[in-house]
Design an enzyme around this catalytic site. Structure first.
Site, PDB file in Angstrom:
ATOM      1  N   GLU A 174       7.082 -12.457  -4.361  1.00 13.01           N
ATOM      2  CA  GLU A 174       5.741 -11.876  -4.165  1.00 13.01           C
ATOM      3  C   GLU A 174       4.751 -12.923  -3.651  1.00 13.01           C
ATOM      4  OE1 GLU A 174       4.643  -8.443  -5.229  1.00 13.01           O
ATOM      5  OE2 GLU A 174       6.777  -7.950  -5.154  1.00 13.01           O
ATOM      6  N   HIS A 250       1.575  -9.746 -11.713  1.00 14.88           N
ATOM      7  CA  HIS A 250       1.709 -11.042 -11.033  1.00 14.88           C
ATOM      8  C   HIS A 250       1.082 -12.103 -11.933  1.00 14.88           C
ATOM      9  CE1 HIS A 250       1.522  -8.889  -6.893  1.00 14.88           C
ATOM     10  NE2 HIS A 250       2.764  -9.285  -7.090  1.00 14.88           N
ATOM     11  N   CYS A 371      -6.416 -11.867  -5.117  1.00 12.95           N
ATOM     12  CA  CYS A 371      -5.377 -11.136  -4.355  1.00 12.95           C
ATOM     13  C   CYS A 371      -5.726 -11.103  -2.883  1.00 12.95           C
ATOM     14  CB  CYS A 371      -5.287  -9.679  -4.801  1.00 12.95           C
ATOM     15  SG  CYS A 371      -4.880  -9.460  -6.513  1.00 12.95           S
TER      16      CYS A 371
HETATM   17  O1  SUG Z   1       1.196  -4.941  -5.007  1.00 12.82           O
HETATM   18  N1  SUG Z   1      -1.482  -2.696  -5.103  1.00 12.82           N
HETATM   19  C1  SUG Z   1      -1.008  -4.049  -4.934  1.00 12.82           C
HETATM   20  C2  SUG Z   1      -1.988  -5.016  -5.536  1.00 12.82           C
HETATM   21  C3  SUG Z   1      -1.621  -6.433  -5.222  1.00 12.82           C
HETATM   22  C4  SUG Z   1      -2.470  -7.413  -5.942  1.00 12.82           C
HETATM   23  N2  SUG Z   1      -2.080  -8.722  -5.601  1.00 12.82           N
HETATM   24  C5  SUG Z   1      -2.090  -9.774  -6.424  1.00 12.82           C
HETATM   25  N3  SUG Z   1      -2.256  -9.659  -7.702  1.00 12.82           N
HETATM   26  N4  SUG Z   1      -1.885 -10.922  -5.894  1.00 12.82           N
HETATM   27  C6  SUG Z   1       0.377  -4.216  -5.557  1.00 12.82           C
HETATM   28  O2  SUG Z   1       0.620  -3.612  -6.614  1.00 12.82           O
HETATM   29  C7  SUG Z   1      -1.444  -0.283  -4.724  1.00 12.82           C
HETATM   30  C8  SUG Z   1      -1.304   0.642  -3.553  1.00 12.82           C
HETATM   31  C9  SUG Z   1      -1.550   2.069  -3.920  1.00 12.82           C
HETATM   32  O3  SUG Z   1      -1.273   2.476  -5.051  1.00 12.82           O
HETATM   33  O4  SUG Z   1      -2.080   2.815  -3.046  1.00 12.82           O
HETATM   34  C10 SUG Z   1      -0.923  -1.679  -4.430  1.00 12.82           C
HETATM   35  O5  SUG Z   1      -0.021  -1.841  -3.632  1.00 12.82           O
END
Ligand code: SUG
Length: 448
Positions: A174, A250, A371
């Site tokens: 990730e 994460h 993020c």
């Molecule tokens: O991968 N949300 C992302 C959020 C990523 C956050 N990144 C970090 N913490 N670095 C994920 O879960 C949600 C999309 C949706 O539900 O429409 C989403 O992909």
């Protein structure tokens, strides 16, 4: 030589929506199916970039991706013209259309893992695009991510790019969301800290029971090998499986590091003392003095951390050596977190100031300030070799704001995603964007 940490923020794409696609990410699941506002989302992100630039930090921008991803839908068997592919998917498999429309590439902390030149065997900055193998909608990001990163960091004398790891859960990667680097100065050798959720090949490591652990130990080790990191410059630690089961999908939802400082929650890791000792001794070998700031569970619970995104903050170094924490508005809305932050900045420690940003559109999908940014430590020569089109300036901020105002809708629901007109709108907008950012052809519709 001078060196910098440059924050490249993901520009929110025109299809930003709440698809409820990320099991284990509390915000994504609880806001599923709500209508979103892509225009507001992109402007909120741009406002953060502009504010950091105005404060004197080096700021860049990372382009969004082509969505709906028609090519991905074709790989799943939908056929005909682009409009037919979208309509057929909407009729027969709406969740797949929603996934192919996700603007999730905005969370560029998941775009790649980056190792600065001072840490790598060949003295170049290394990038490994993250395979994001845990979620289908994210697993389709890396080919375009690689092309965009290649167009931004094009000079092979300074920049080395690695393809994403094998696309299986055993190598779930990730990117920078589970990677932090400690150093005395950005241009000096540092210690790279890889946090994993489980091991795919070694059954001695515990694993969460409810939600998936997205990052494996084996993926982190592979990235460290690809980047040519020295054993003395790397520390691995396991995330506490019980916090993953509480929504910490994460490490950057429960800890953040910068310079010589790690800011973390008491429950974030397994074998915390051993890990802190290793970080401290390895950083000392490269001349650094490790400091940790532990937030006790008695002050802030894991649930508070997940809801407020206290740790998904940006910890930034100021010229006087003190640090600034960039937090989302949700921290001010949580009494315990806000009280903790008042105490922290008043205590005379290294973190002296907190600045609050409204990133609600992204937050509702589980993406906070950290993020939205990919950190790249660069020396002066390397910074000069970056494609200047992606470095934030006042005129670029103006052009991007106007571009968003021209092309983005202010409301998006599932029905809108099924509209083939949206694809044409997005392609038109992205074609213009590649010219604004001087990226060349990076999108499937531009190269096929
Ligand atoms: O991968 N949300 C992302 C959020 C990523 C956050 N990144 C970090 N913490 N670095 C994920 O879960 C949600 C999309 C949706 O539900 O429409 C989403 O992909």
């Amino acid at each position: 030589m001078k060196s910098y940490e440059v924050n490249f923020d993901g520009l929110v794409g025109p299809t930003h929506n709440y698809g409820g696609l990320s099991y284990g990410n509390v915000a994504s699941q609880s806001n599923s199916q709500q209508s979103s506002n892509p225009k507001e989302a992109a402007l909120q992100g741009l406002a953060k970039m502009k504010a950091l630039m105005d404060m004197g930090f080096q700021q860049g921008v990372l382009a969004p991706q082509e969505r709906p991803d028609v090519a991905a839908l074709r790989r799943l068997g939908f056929a005909g013209s682009d409009a037919q592919v979208i309509q057929q998917a909407a009729k027969e498999a709406m969740p797949l259309l929603v996934a192919s429309c996700s603007a999730s590439s905005m969370w560029v902390a998941n775009a790649a893992t980056v190792s600065p030149s001072a840490d790598t065997a060949d003295g170049r900055v290394h990038f490994t695009a993250a395979n994001l193998n845990c979620k289908y909608h994210r697993s389709i990001e890396h080919p375009t991510t690689s092309r965009v990163l290649g167009a931004m960091f094009a000079n092979p004398q300074h920049f080395a790019h690695h393809a994403a790891l094998p696309a299986v859960a055993q190598f779930g990667d990730e990117g920078a969301a589970n990677h932090t680097r400690f150093c005395r100065a950005y241009g000096e050798a540092g210690v790279e800290f890889f946090v994993f959720g489980r091991s795919a090949f070694d059954t001695r490591y515990p694993a969460p029971q409810k939600y998936p652990a997205r990052q494996t130990l084996e993926a982190s080790q592979a990235v460290a090998r690809l980047h040519g990191l020295r054993e003395e410059g790397v520390v691995y630690a396991q995330q506490n499986p019980s916090v993953i089961d509480q929504g910490v999908f994460h490490n950057d939802v429960i800890a953040v590091g910068n310079g010589e400082v790690l800011f973390y929650h008491e429950d974030a890791f397994l074998e915390t003392d051993k890990m802190l000792a290793e970080l401290s001794s390895k950083l000392a070998k490269v001349g650094g003095k490790f400091q940790s700031v532990c937030v006790p569970r008695s002050a802030v619970t894991v649930d508070d951390a997940v809801r407020s995104y206290l740790f998904n903050s940006q910890l930034l170094s100021r010229p006087d050596g003190s640090m600034l924490l960039i937090v989302p508005e949700e921290c001010r809305g949580n009494e315990r977190v806000w009280q903790y932050l008042q105490g922290l900045t008043g205590a005379g420690g290294v973190i002296r100031e907190v600045k609050v940003f409204d990133l609600k559109q992204s937050m509702q999908n589980g993406g906070g300030p950290a993020c939205l940014r990919l950190r790249v430590a660069l020396n002066e020569t390397e910074l000069a070799a970056v494609n200047p089109g992606v470095i934030m300036t006042a005129p670029l901020y103006e052009s991007l704001t106007q571009w968003v105002e021209r092309h983005y809708r202010d409301r998006m629901t599932e029905n809108d995603l099924a509209d083939p007109q949206l694809l044409l709108e997005c392609r038109g907008a992205l074609d213009e964007l590649t010219q604004i950012l001087k990226l060349g052809a990076v999108y499937p519709f531009q190269i096929n």
